[in-house]
Design a protein around this motif. Structure first.
Motif, PDB file in Angstrom:
ATOM      1  N   THR A  20       0.854  -1.185   0.000  1.00 41.64           N
ATOM      2  CA  THR A  20       0.000   0.000   0.000  1.00 41.64           C
ATOM      3  C   THR A  20       0.887   1.230   0.000  1.00 41.64           C
ATOM      4  N   ASN A  21       0.294   2.394  -0.291  1.00 40.24           N
ATOM      5  CA  ASN A  21       1.064   3.636  -0.259  1.00 40.24           C
ATOM      6  C   ASN A  21       1.614   3.896   1.138  1.00 40.24           C
ATOM      7  N   TYR A  22       0.809   3.554   2.163  1.00 41.69           N
ATOM      8  CA  TYR A  22       1.249   3.787   3.539  1.00 41.69           C
ATOM      9  C   TYR A  22       2.485   2.943   3.851  1.00 41.69           C
ATOM     10  N   VAL A  23       2.410   1.649   3.552  1.00 38.32           N
ATOM     11  CA  VAL A  23       3.547   0.767   3.826  1.00 38.32           C
ATOM     12  C   VAL A  23       4.765   1.213   3.024  1.00 38.32           C
ATOM     13  N   SER A  24       4.555   1.615   1.759  1.00 37.94           N
ATOM     14  CA  SER A  24       5.656   2.087   0.923  1.00 37.94           C
ATOM     15  C   SER A  24       6.345   3.288   1.556  1.00 37.94           C
TER      16      SER A  24
ATOM     17  N   TYR B 152      12.897  -1.257  -1.405  1.00 40.35           N
ATOM     18  CA  TYR B 152      11.752  -1.176  -0.495  1.00 40.35           C
ATOM     19  C   TYR B 152      10.512  -1.825  -1.081  1.00 40.35           C
ATOM     20  N   GLU B 153      10.435  -1.969  -2.391  1.00 37.04           N
ATOM     21  CA  GLU B 153       9.331  -2.738  -2.961  1.00 37.04           C
ATOM     22  C   GLU B 153       9.483  -4.219  -2.625  1.00 37.04           C
ATOM     23  N   ALA B 154      10.723  -4.692  -2.635  1.00 39.92           N
ATOM     24  CA  ALA B 154      10.986  -6.080  -2.248  1.00 39.92           C
ATOM     25  C   ALA B 154      10.636  -6.297  -0.773  1.00 39.92           C
ATOM     26  N   TYR B 155      10.924  -5.280   0.046  1.00 37.73           N
ATOM     27  CA  TYR B 155      10.602  -5.391   1.476  1.00 37.73           C
ATOM     28  C   TYR B 155       9.087  -5.392   1.687  1.00 37.73           C
TER      29      TYR B 155
ATOM     30  N   ILE C 198       6.813  -8.186   3.647  1.00 30.71           N
ATOM     31  CA  ILE C 198       5.733  -7.954   4.611  1.00 30.71           C
ATOM     32  C   ILE C 198       4.469  -8.669   4.159  1.00 30.71           C
ATOM     33  N   ARG C 199       4.171  -8.553   2.864  1.00 29.89           N
ATOM     34  CA  ARG C 199       3.000  -9.228   2.297  1.00 29.89           C
ATOM     35  C   ARG C 199       3.093 -10.732   2.543  1.00 29.89           C
ATOM     36  N   GLY C 200       4.270 -11.289   2.336  1.00 25.40           N
ATOM     37  CA  GLY C 200       4.465 -12.717   2.572  1.00 25.40           C
ATOM     38  C   GLY C 200       4.218 -13.093   4.019  1.00 25.40           C
ATOM     39  N   PHE C 201       4.647 -12.226   4.926  1.00 22.91           N
ATOM     40  CA  PHE C 201       4.412 -12.457   6.356  1.00 22.91           C
ATOM     41  C   PHE C 201       2.913 -12.481   6.655  1.00 22.91           C
TER      42      PHE C 201
END
Length: 211
Positions: free
Chosen positions: A93-97, A111-114, A118-121
């Motif tokens: 999301t924009n917030y997480v980005s 940071y897109e990979a990060y 997070i999505r994977g978690f």
């Protein structure tokens, strides 16, 4: 025996049931308590918790029956409602980005990979649906713990309150529950009566297991 002042603070802290309405927390001390919350850790550094400070007496009176008529709601010097963001945490999301990019500078691919990590978690822990509040709420509890311990250091009492009707409270404040939810309420102030010095806790042997 070495004296540990932090342990003394934990002995001082208790779940204060009634506050002295004649004693008010100074603005300087309350700012320190809020700063302790701001500096608290959060999962992936996403800082999903937001605070509402309820000072309006009419609002507190409306809250009280929705909080099992607990006296702390109207007697506390300061009343803090902890909200957790929900939809913004469902990476990407924009917030997480935005939150992730603070740590990783302008390297967009990093940071897109990060974000995907997070999505994977979230996927692995079944947190993308309604369960996400269980994760984000834990971050609020970390913050509340820091704030309550800071308050105890300052000689100020507190009481974490889970006993409230979430949906009516959220309606009272006009909260968009798709975006955020109320997860905890913590009043701060000064105890009206001294509390027993004894704390009831399980023993260290029962608490801790070494492998």
């Amino acid at each position: 025996m070495r004296q540990n002042n932090f342990i003394d603070i934990l002995h001082f802290r208790h779940a204060c049931k009634v506050f002295d309405t004649n004693k008010k927390i100074s603005p300087e001390d309350f700012e320190l308590i809020l700063e302790a919350g701001r500096l608290s850790p959060s999962s992936f550094g996403l800082e999903p918790t937001r605070l509402m400070i309820i000072r309006d007496k009419n609002l507190r009176e409306k809250m009280k029956p929705l909080c099992w008529n607990q006296e702390q709601i109207t007697t506390a010097s300061e009343l803090v409602v902890f909200k957790s963001r929900v939809s913004d945490l469902k990476a990407p999301t924009n917030y997480v980005s935005t939150m992730v990019s603070r740590r990783m500078g302008g390297d967009k691919s990093t940071y897109e990979a990060y974000q995907q990590r997070i999505r994977g978690f979230l996927v692995a822990n079944d947190l993308l649906g309604e369960n996400i509040i269980n994760w984000t709420a834990r971050q609020a509890y970390l913050m509340a713990s820091s704030m309550m311990n800071c308050a105890a250091f300052l000689g100020i009492d507190s009481c974490p309150i889970e006993g409230f009707e979430r949906t009516p409270i959220e309606k009272l404040f006009g909260i968009d529950t798709f975006k955020e939810r109320v997860v905890l309420i913590v009043p701060f102030g000064y105890r009206l009566k001294e509390q027993p010095s004894k704390k009831y806790r399980i023993s260290m042997d029962e608490l801790v297991e070494y492998k």
